[in-house]
Enzyme design. Structure first.
Site, PDB file in Angstrom:
ATOM      1  N   GLU A 464       2.749   0.610  -7.576  1.00  0.00           N
ATOM      2  CA  GLU A 464       1.882   0.826  -8.738  1.00  0.00           C
ATOM      3  C   GLU A 464       2.278   2.027  -9.574  1.00  0.00           C
ATOM      4  O   GLU A 464       2.149   2.022 -10.773  1.00  0.00           O
ATOM      5  CB  GLU A 464       0.422   0.957  -8.276  1.00  0.00           C
ATOM      6  CG  GLU A 464      -0.047  -0.284  -7.553  1.00  0.00           C
ATOM      7  CD  GLU A 464      -1.500  -0.238  -7.134  1.00  0.00           C
ATOM      8  OE1 GLU A 464      -2.304   0.450  -7.778  1.00  0.00           O
ATOM      9  OE2 GLU A 464      -1.833  -0.914  -6.137  1.00  0.00           O
ATOM     10  N   GLU A 759      -0.083   4.009   3.454  1.00  0.00           N
ATOM     11  CA  GLU A 759      -1.358   3.682   2.799  1.00  0.00           C
ATOM     12  C   GLU A 759      -2.369   3.158   3.834  1.00  0.00           C
ATOM     13  O   GLU A 759      -3.541   3.519   3.815  1.00  0.00           O
ATOM     14  CB  GLU A 759      -1.105   2.602   1.740  1.00  0.00           C
ATOM     15  CG  GLU A 759      -2.338   2.138   0.999  1.00  0.00           C
ATOM     16  CD  GLU A 759      -2.011   1.097  -0.061  1.00  0.00           C
ATOM     17  OE1 GLU A 759      -0.942   0.468   0.030  1.00  0.00           O
ATOM     18  OE2 GLU A 759      -2.830   0.934  -0.988  1.00  0.00           O
TER      19      GLU A 759
HETATM   20  C1  RAM Z   1      -4.803   1.011  -4.571  1.00  0.00           C
HETATM   21  C2  RAM Z   1      -4.031   2.190  -4.991  1.00  0.00           C
HETATM   22  C3  RAM Z   1      -4.719   3.505  -4.814  1.00  0.00           C
HETATM   23  C4  RAM Z   1      -6.189   3.417  -4.639  1.00  0.00           C
HETATM   24  C5  RAM Z   1      -6.768   2.212  -5.298  1.00  0.00           C
HETATM   25  C6  RAM Z   1      -8.241   2.094  -5.138  1.00  0.00           C
HETATM   26  O1  RAM Z   1      -4.291  -0.134  -5.191  1.00  0.00           O
HETATM   27  O2  RAM Z   1      -2.782   2.177  -4.375  1.00  0.00           O
HETATM   28  O3  RAM Z   1      -4.178   4.307  -3.796  1.00  0.00           O
HETATM   29  O4  RAM Z   1      -6.769   4.579  -5.158  1.00  0.00           O
HETATM   30  O5  RAM Z   1      -6.167   1.053  -4.855  1.00  0.00           O
END
Ligand code: RAM
Length: 875
Positions: A464, A759
């Site tokens: 992203e 993540e």
């Molecule tokens: C994900 C992003 C990010 C987060 C949002 C809500 O797609 O990678 O880290 O803040 O969602």
């Protein structure tokens, strides 16, 4: 005689092209000094005289206003308990161009139809000119797109991805370069390449293109001063020529270069550009708005470091897989074997066949839920020359591995470099301890931050690359220990502020490329773009953290209107919206219960069904943030002298707190939802009354034990988890979680080979399969516990800028030593300890101008002034 050192202008060293007429100046006091009683600043033509004041951080320059392009060279001396110091070494700042100084026109390439996004050619611009010798030359440049400037065949400066990513509709940064040495008397040529960049290339979660416009453009002004005092100004205008370049570039998709089409010498005098088109001057709209041109308060992006691969594997398919040994943001520089067409696929993990896999990096279209391409593919076609080198300077990728297809010969480590690209932030904090895995975890958190500090704080450097507000809010306290993030954050906050909606709503990422590209999306999709609690609260919490770390009051003052509008928006949402399942007549406290609207909530807890989570009731999170932001805003209003607001937001905070307690604390004192995150937030934000703190902490421990002593928090609560345990008498449990090495845990990441923070807790699962991004700093905020608790360096909210701080090391987890250093605005703070012969030995350094309260693990302590102190106790 010693003198002040570390002279800074705002948050930068010797900035060129500043926009602020009267910047604030800072310095460190001479070594050995305790306090400053007076200072004296002098510039070439101004002298403050002796000023009786103990301030040496962000002291406003009050001398004459420098003209455009004027350099102010300054020195400072101070009076301290050591007496009168010597003058410091000279430092400077140089003003940039003001709005009225711009005479250049924007120029566009001659592009009949706009090609499909993702693989659009970059364009070249050039102009020959003849001038007498210049004694000084400054180039002011910006672009709609990403530019590189050239003078007489040489690349100008060492900045990358300029002009950087801002909310272009309102803010566009201009870079200033000293090009005196590149210029000659007589014939010269200026040139620039411009690619799509963030302006019209693909950006963000949905990879949308043309967010700010669908034409690239260049704007520059070259100011020359000659020996006789005369000046020449050369500007972009219709006399420039332009042609498509031999490469296409996109920040998400990658860069493709056809070296057969390269034009050697195109930016040097004598190049025949007769076949080029005339540049098209742009008018109207953004082109007429010179007021949005400004200098960045942040340091620029640079090539920071180069890595030699740790291995290059030859696969049976003929592909070669380069392993840098480290997940980075940047690009690969590679020698191109003559005649080859190389395809470079960048990724963070390998599949079972040993090749790079990118499946886990594919985003989805939020509307159709269709997977998107993972992008990150560069290509180079050899021009047939020996010694050709490829380095895609108009893109960067998040990767550790690169699959190279099409090489006719095996690549050697000497043929390849990993180029690490990010904002050139000043490192300020370090930590080491006796446990190797903890050190590697700390290093992974540092790298995840570096990889996500590419002009804006991003969520991840691949899928992203968006400036998600919640991510920066939760990581900024950690980052502010590791690096000087003051200017970097202010830059980003300005982008957040200018895109605030009329009703006070904030987008969930900044800068917001959204604009016209997202307006057609259905409301339930658009909801995910803006207005989430815990994300928009970055508007309050980020400035607050900057104030605490850097003692920068202007940050609070500048962003207070944004904060107030956000908190008003949140309060209005709480008042007017309800979670759909609530149908009974509302109780009075519900006016302050923020349970309606879309919230990202405690995003990415372990084992959560994402789809159900998206529509769940996140009222406990949102109302907690309404309380947190309103109470901080009340304090901020007091600090900035807005007393009526202090009272108004204080009342709102009290009401939100009451709503939270009424709704989420049961009669027996238990909390709903019964998740670790609820208890953590309750303790960190003070949501439970004093008398319930101990039982709340005990319940948190029970939840952790029920999970087999595993972490159960997601994005928002993870940074607070170990600190609240330590603060409520459960230091042992905090260390057990830190050292836990079965999933979910931090050390699972390290044991499974992570060089950056994942993540998801199970970013690489037990079968070795990667899931989602492997480079999100959020869960890495745990390293703040190492700084603030293990080493024990804690700032105090009543003494911003570490003017008075705590050193309270909390050893545990079997660690036998730990040490941390932090370069505060006053100077270096250190805390290092060692357990030897059954005793705990502590060494603390307090910088000049500061004091510390030092507490040893047995509870005894002392107040320390500047200098080095040692003490010990039984353990
Ligand atoms: C994900 C992003 C990010 C987060 C949002 C809500 O797609 O990678 O880290 O803040 O969602």
């Amino acid at each position: 005689m010693t003198a002040p050192t570390h002279l800074r202008v705002e948050h930068l060293e010797n900035p060129l092209g500043t926009s602020l007429a009267r910047p604030r100046l800072s310095w460190w006091l001479p070594a050995g000094a305790t306090t400053q009683s007076a200072y004296h600043v002098r510039t070439g033509d101004w002298d403050s005289g002796r000023v009786d004041d103990d301030q040496h951080v962000l002291v406003r320059y009050t001398g004459p206003l420098p003209g455009s392009g004027e350099r102010v060279t300054w020195q400072v001396k101070v009076w301290t308990d050591l007496g009168e110091s010597a003058w410091s070494e000279p430092a400077f700042w140089e003003s940039g161009l003001g709005t009225e100084d711009w005479t250049a026109s924007w120029i566009e390439p001659s592009e009949q139809d706009v090609p499909e996004p993702g693989s659009r050619p970059a364009h070249l611009f050039r102009r020959d000119f003849t001038v007498p010798r210049a004694v000084s030359a400054r180039l002011y440049v910006t672009a709609h797109g990403i530019y590189e400037a050239f003078l007489n065949g040489e690349r100008v400066g060492d900045l990358e991805l300029t002009p950087g990513f801002t909310a272009y509709r309102d803010v566009l940064h201009v870079q200033t370069y000293d090009v005196t040495d590149l210029l000659r008397a007589g014939e010269n040529t200026i040139g620039a390449t411009v690619s799509d960049g963030w302006f019209r290339g693909r950006t963000g979660a949905m990879r949308l293109a043309d967010s700010f416009g669908n034409r690239t453009a260049l704007l520059c002004q070259l100011h020359l001063r000659h020996e006789d005092g005369s000046t020449t100004v050369l500007v972009t205008d219709a006399t420039w020529t332009t042609t498509p370049a031999w490469f296409t570039a996109d920040l998400m998709d990658g860069q493709t270069v056809d070296l057969r089409q390269a034009m050697p010498g195109w930016s040097a005098p004598g190049y025949a550009d007769a076949s080029w088109s005339k540049a098209v001057t742009g008018t109207g709209g953004l082109y007429d708005d010179f007021a949005r041109l400004t200098a960045s308060p942040a340091p620029p992006v640079r090539n920071i470091e180069e890595l030699t691969p740790v291995s290059i594997a030859q696969l049976p398919s003929g592909r070669q897989v380069v392993d840098l040994g480290q997940n980075i943001n940047g690009r690969l520089r590679v020698r191109v074997p003559s005649g080859d067409h190389l395809v470079l696929t960048h990724g963070e993990a390998l599949g079972p066949d040993g090749n790079v896999t990118v499946e886990h990096l594919r985003g989805v279209d939020w509307q159709t839920r269709e997977p998107l391409s993972a992008g990150q593919v560069d290509q180079v076609i050899s021009g047939g020359q020996a010694d050709e080198v490829f380095e895609p300077r108009h893109t960067t990728h998040g990767f550790r591995y690169v699959s190279v297809e099409g090489a006719s010969q095996p690549l050697t480590a000497g043929d390849v470099r990993g180029v690490v690209v990010h904002t050139d932030l000043r490192r300020t904090g370090w930590f080491r301890c006796s446990d190797d895995r903890v050190n590697r975890l700390h290093e992974a958190a540092v790298w995840s931050f570096r990889d996500n500090a590419c002009d804006i704080p991003t969520d991840c450097p691949q899928r992203e690359r968006a400036g998600w507000t919640g991510d920066w809010m939760l990581y900024v306290p950690t980052a502010a220990f590791l690096y000087d993030v003051a200017g970097f954050s202010v830059k980003w906050l300005r982008d957040l502020a200018v895109d605030q909606w009329d009703d006070g709503c904030l987008t969930n990422f900044a800068p917001d490329p959204g604009g016209r590209q997202v307006q057609h999306l259905p409301a339930e999709i658009l909801d995910q773009f803006a207005g989430s609690s815990g994300w928009g609260d970055a508007s309050v919490i980020v400035p607050w953290e900057l104030y605490l770390t850097y003692a920068d009051l202007d940050v609070l003052a500048e962003f207070r209107p944004m904060m107030a509008r956000w908190v008003d928006f949140a309060a209005e949402r709480a008042r007017t919206r309800r979670y759909p399942s609530r149908t009974a007549a509302p109780a009075p406290h519900e006016e302050f219960l923020w349970d309606g609207g879309f919230h990202w909530g405690e995003w990415c807890e372990p084992d959560v069904d994402e789809e159900a989570f998206r529509t769940a009731d996140h009222g406990a999170v949102a109302t907690a943030y309404l309380y947190r932001s309103a109470s901080l805003l009340s304090r901020i209003s007091t600090t900035t002298g807005h007393q009526p607001d202090a009272e108004r937001y204080g009342q709102l905070a009290a009401n939100a707190l009451d709503a939270w307690r009424t709704e989420f604390i049961a009669d027996d004192g238990s909390l709903t939802p019964a998740a670790q995150a609820t208890s953590v937030r309750a303790l960190a934000f003070g949501l439970v009354p004093e008398e319930l703190r101990a039982v709340t902490a005990d319940r948190l421990v029970t939840l952790i034990r029920d999970a087999g002593t595993h972490v159960g928090t997601g994005f928002l609560a993870t940074p607070y988890l170990l600190p609240v345990l330590a603060d409520t008498g459960h230091l042992d449990v905090a260390y057990e979680l830190l050292f836990q090495d079965t999933s979910p845990s931090w050390l699972t990441m390290i044991d499974r080979g992570a060089t950056t923070i994942w993540e998801l807790w199970d970013g690489i699962d037990e079968h070795g399969t990667p899931h989602a991004s492997l480079n999100h700093y959020s869960k890495g905020a745990v390293v703040s516990f190492l700084h603030r608790h293990t080493a024990g360096i804690q700032l105090r909210e009543d003494a911003p800028g570490y003017r008075h701080f705590e050193v309270r090391p909390e050893p545990g987890g079997g660690l036998t030593w730990a040490e941390a250093e932090f370069d505060s605005v006053h100077g270096r703070i250190t805390s290092s300890w060692r357990i030897e012969g059954g005793r705990f030995h502590l060494t603390v350094t307090v910088p000049p101008g500061a004091t510390a309260t030092v507490t040893l693990p047995d509870g005894h302590g002392f107040t320390a002034g500047p200098g080095t102190h040692v003490d010990s106790c039984e353990v």
